[in-house]
Design a protein around this motif. Structure first.
Motif, short mmCIF file in Angstrom:
data_model
loop_
_atom_site.label_atom_id
_atom_site.label_comp_id
_atom_site.label_asym_id
_atom_site.label_seq_id
_atom_site.Cartn_x
_atom_site.Cartn_y
_atom_site.Cartn_z
N GLN A 14 0.83 -1.20 0.00
CA GLN A 14 0.00 0.00 0.00
C GLN A 14 0.86 1.26 0.00
O GLN A 14 0.58 2.23 -0.72
CB GLN A 14 -0.91 0.00 1.23
N ALA A 15 1.93 1.27 0.81
CA ALA A 15 2.80 2.45 0.88
C ALA A 15 3.42 2.78 -0.47
O ALA A 15 3.59 3.95 -0.82
CB ALA A 15 3.89 2.23 1.94
N ARG A 16 3.76 1.75 -1.23
CA ARG A 16 4.29 1.99 -2.58
C ARG A 16 3.23 2.61 -3.48
O ARG A 16 3.50 3.54 -4.26
CB ARG A 16 4.81 0.68 -3.18
N ALA A 17 2.00 2.08 -3.38
CA ALA A 17 0.91 2.61 -4.20
C ALA A 17 0.57 4.05 -3.80
O ALA A 17 0.22 4.87 -4.66
CB ALA A 17 -0.33 1.72 -4.07
N VAL A 18 0.69 4.37 -2.51
CA VAL A 18 0.44 5.73 -2.05
C VAL A 18 1.44 6.69 -2.67
O VAL A 18 1.09 7.82 -3.06
CB VAL A 18 0.48 5.78 -0.51
N LEU A 19 2.69 6.28 -2.80
CA LEU A 19 3.70 7.14 -3.45
C LEU A 19 3.35 7.37 -4.91
O LEU A 19 3.50 8.49 -5.42
CB LEU A 19 5.08 6.51 -3.31
N ARG A 20 2.90 6.33 -5.60
CA ARG A 20 2.49 6.52 -7.00
C ARG A 20 1.31 7.48 -7.09
O ARG A 20 1.26 8.35 -7.97
CB ARG A 20 2.13 5.17 -7.63
N ARG B 262 14.19 4.50 -0.72
CA ARG B 262 14.90 4.45 -2.00
C ARG B 262 13.96 4.81 -3.15
O ARG B 262 14.39 5.38 -4.16
CB ARG B 262 15.51 3.06 -2.23
N LEU B 263 12.69 4.45 -3.01
CA LEU B 263 11.71 4.86 -4.02
C LEU B 263 11.45 6.35 -3.98
O LEU B 263 11.25 6.99 -5.01
CB LEU B 263 10.39 4.10 -3.81
N ASP B 264 11.41 6.90 -2.76
CA ASP B 264 11.16 8.34 -2.58
C ASP B 264 11.75 8.74 -1.23
O ASP B 264 11.45 8.11 -0.22
CB ASP B 264 9.66 8.62 -2.59
N PRO B 265 12.60 9.77 -1.20
CA PRO B 265 13.23 10.14 0.07
C PRO B 265 12.25 10.54 1.16
O PRO B 265 12.60 10.51 2.34
CB PRO B 265 14.13 11.33 -0.32
N GLN B 266 11.02 10.93 0.77
CA GLN B 266 10.03 11.34 1.76
C GLN B 266 8.74 10.53 1.59
O GLN B 266 7.74 11.01 1.07
CB GLN B 266 9.71 12.84 1.63
N PRO B 267 8.75 9.26 2.02
CA PRO B 267 7.55 8.44 1.88
C PRO B 267 6.50 8.81 2.93
O PRO B 267 6.77 9.57 3.87
CB PRO B 267 8.07 7.02 2.11
N VAL B 268 5.30 8.26 2.76
CA VAL B 268 4.23 8.39 3.75
C VAL B 268 4.11 7.03 4.44
O VAL B 268 3.74 6.04 3.80
CB VAL B 268 2.90 8.78 3.08
N LEU B 269 4.43 6.98 5.73
CA LEU B 269 4.46 5.71 6.45
C LEU B 269 3.23 5.51 7.33
O LEU B 269 3.18 4.56 8.13
CB LEU B 269 5.72 5.64 7.33
#
Length: 521
Positions: free
Chosen positions: A273-279, A404-411
Motif C-alpha cells: 500500500q505504501a508503494r501505491a500511495v507514493l504513485r 529508495r523509491l522516494d526520500p520522503q515516503p508516507v508511512l
C-alpha cells in the motif's frame, strides 16, 4: 452522542465498566471494555440467543422514513475455542428490507473496513446508497466487530505517544526515520505502542482477530435464525468476508468484496500500500500542477513537490496548534484515498504557505480524539492477532526500501510494524477464501492506492468461479454504491438480487481525474 454520555463511555472504557448501548427507554445491553481486569460474565453456550432490538446509540443516524433502524447485541465467547469461558457482546444494527415478502432475499451483513471501523451506523449510511432493488431485497445488518465501537472496544491507552505533539521547547518529532538514530526512535515508538496495547487490553489481546470476528458473524447469523448470510465488505471488510468464507463456506449466500485486501500478511500488505500511495501522490502532484491557476503551487510536478515539502518541513520544525509532521502525513494519507479530497488538500497547502494556517489541512471529522484512538487501537490489535508479525529488521529494511523509491515516503499505513513487538502470539493464522464457497463478486478501482488491484486478483484465485469487476480510469478507494458508476452498481445489484454471476470479468469505464471543486470562501 451527547457530551455527557461520550464522557461516560470513555471513562468506562478506561475503567472496564459497562455502558448502555441504547440511549432511550428500551432495555439496555451492556458494552464490555477490554482490560487487565476483565472478568467472565458467566458460563454460556455457543448458540447465541436472539438479539433484543431497541433504540440505537446517537452515533447511528436515522434512515429516511418510513424505514427505521434498530439495535441490539449478540453474546459471544471471547475465545470461541472456550465457549464456556468469559463472554462479550457484539453490537448489531438492522434496517429491514423495504420490499414485499416475495422480494426478500435474506440478510446482508455489511462492514466498512479498518480494521477498527465501526459498522453499527453503516447499516444506515451504506444502505442509503445501495440500489433500490437491493434495499427491497435485504435486511441490512451492521455490526461493530469485536474491539471497536460498542463491541468491547480495545484500549491501548497512550499508544506510545502516537497522538502526542512535542511539548514546548522539545525537539520536533518526524514519523519518518531518515538515519540510524531516527530508525532506533521509530522502533522504540513501535515497542512502546505494543506495550501500551498489552497494558490496556490485557489477556483479550490475542482474541481480537479476524478469525474470531468471523465466528462472531456466524453467531449473528444464528441469532437472526438465518441459514445463510450474504455479505458486503469494503476494504478490510473484504478480508473479513474471505475469512468467513474460509471457515463457513456452506453458510455463504452472496459475497461482495469491494476494494480488496489481498491474501498476504498484514505487514506485506502495508508495504504494498505504501508503494501505491507514493504513485498516487505523484499523480496528485501532476493534477495540482495542471490546475496551477487555482492552487498556485507550481506549474510542474517538481514545483508542486517542492511546495509540498516546504509545508511538511515547516510543520516538522514548528507544529501549528499541535498539527505537526505526523498529523500532516495522516491528512495526506487520508486525502490520497479519494480524489474528491484533493481540492481541499491543495487549498490547505496554499493556505499554509500563504498564511501559516492548517485549518484546511485538518480532516473535517475527529482524527485525534477518543474515536480515532479506539480505531487505531483496534487496527493494531486485529492486525497483530491475525498472524506472525514482522521482525524489527524487516520493518527497517522495508522503510529503507520505501525511502529508495522516494526520500520522503508516507508511512502512516505501516500499522503492522508494531506487531514486531506484540505481547501476544496469534492463536491461529487467518485463512482466506475456500473452493467450497459459492462464486463471489470482487470489485476494484484500477488505481486505488489503499487496496491496490493486485490484491483483488490474488484473492479471486482463492474463490473459484468468482468474477472481478474493475472500474478503469478511477483513482479512489471504495467503488460499489460509492462512485456512482451505473456499470458497477447494476452488475453487483444483479448478482445480489438475482444471483447473476457474470460469465467473465467485467470492465467498467470510470470518471478519470476530477476537476477541482468550487473554491470555498
Amino acid at each position: 452522542m451527547p457530551p455527557a454520555l461520550r464522557r461516560t463511555a470513555l471513562l468506562c472504557t478506561l475503567l472496564t465498566c459497562a455502558v448502555p448501548l441504547t440511549t432511550g427507554t428500551a432495555t439496555a445491553e451492556p458494552t464490555t471494555s477490554f482490560g487487565p481486569g476483565t472478568t467472565a460474565t458467566g458460563p454460556g453456550t455457543s448458540a447465541a440467543p436472539p438479539p433484543h432490538f431497541g433504540t440505537c446509540p446517537d452515533s447511528v443516524p436515522a434512515p429516511p422514513a418510513p424505514d427505521r433502524v434498530e439495535c441490539g447485541t449478540v453474546r459471544v465467547p471471547l475465545d470461541h475455542a472456550r465457549p464456556d469461558g468469559e463472554h462479550i457482546r457484539i453490537a448489531v444494527s438492522r434496517v429491514r428490507a423495504s420490499g414485499t415478502p416475495a422480494e426478500r432475499r435474506g440478510v446482508l451483513l455489511v462492514n466498512p473496513g479498518g480494521p477498527g471501523g465501526s459498522g453499527l451506523p453503516y447499516a444506515v449510511t451504506k444502505r442509503a446508497k445501495l440500489p433500490a432493488a437491493v434495499r427491497r431485497a435485504y435486511d441490512v445488518i451492521g455490526f461493530d466487530p469485536r474491539g471497536t465501537g460498542h463491541s468491547a472496544p480495545a484500549d491501548c491507552g497512550p499508544m506510545g505517544g502516537l497522538f502526542d505533539s512535542p511539548a514546548a521547547g522539545s525537539a520536533p518529532l518526524d514519523p519518518v526515520p531518515h538515519d540510524r538514530p531516527g530508525e532506533r526512535a521509530y522502533l522504540d515508538a513501535q515497542r512502546r505502542l505494543a506495550a501500551d496495547c498489552a497494558a490496556g487490553t490485557g489477556r483479550a489481546l490475542p482474541h481480537l482477530s479476524t478469525s474470531e470476528t468471523a465466528r462472531d458473524m456466524d453467531a449473528v447469523r444464528a441469532a437472526l435464525d438465518e441459514p445463510r448470510i450474504s455479505f458486503l465488505g469494503v476494504s478490510y471488510g473484504t478480508y473479513l468476508g474471505a475469512a468467513y468464507a474460509a471457515r463457513f463456506p456452506d453458510r455463504v449466500d452472496k459475497l461482495v468484496l469491494d476494494s480488496v485486501v489481498g491474501p498476504e500478511d498484514w505487514h506485506a500488505f502495508d508495504v504494498r500500500q505504501a508503494r501505491a500511495v507514493l504513485r498516487q501522490r505523484d499523480v496528485l502532484f501532476g493534477w495540482l500542477a495542471r490546475h496551477d491557476s487555482r492552487f498556485r503551487l507550481g506549474t510542474t510536478p517538481r514545483e508542486v513537490r517542492a511546495a509540498y515539502l516546504r509545508t511538511r518541513d515547516g510543520l516538522t520544525a514548528r507544529p501549528v496548534a499541535g498539527f505537526g509532521a505526523a498529523a500532516f502525513d495522516r491528512a495526506v494519507y487520508r486525502a490520497l484515498g479519494r480524489t474528491e479530497r484533493w481540492t481541499a488538500l491543495g487549498d490547505g497547502l496554499r493556505a499554509y504557505l500563504d498564511e501559516g494556517v492548517v485549518d484546511r489541512l485538518r480532516p473535517t471529522e475527529p482524527f485525534d480524539g477518543p474515536e480515532s484512538r479506539t480505531y487505531q487501537a483496534a487496527n493494531r490489535a486485529v492486525k497483530c492477532a491475525d498472524g506472525p508479525g514482522p521482525t524489527p529488521g524487516r520493518v527497517i529494511a522495508d522503510i529503507r526500501g520505501l525511502r529508495r523509491l522516494d526520500p520522503q515516503p508516507v508511512l502512516t499505513g505501516l500499522e503492522a510494524a508494531s506487531c514486531a513487538y506484540w505481547h501476544a502470539r496469534p492463536t491461529e493464522h487467518t485463512r482466506l477464501g475456500s473452493p467450497a464457497a459459492p462464486p463471489a463478486l470482487l470489485v476494484a478501482s484500477a488505481h486505488d492506492p489503499v487496496t491496490p488491484i493486485a490484491g483483488a486478483r490474488a484473492l479471486g484465485r482463492t474463490l473459484p468461479g468468482s468474477r472481478l469487476v474493475t472500474l478503469h480510469h478511477d483513482y479512489s478507494h471504495g467503488v460499489f454504491a460509492s462512485r456512482g458508476n451505473s456499470c458497477v452498481d447494476s452488475t453487483v445489484a444483479a448478482y445480489l438480487v438475482g444471483g447473476t454471476v457474470p460469465a467473465r470479468d467485467v470492465h467498467c469505464d470510470g470518471p478519470g481525474l476530477p476537476e477541482p471543486s468550487p473554491r470555498q470562501p
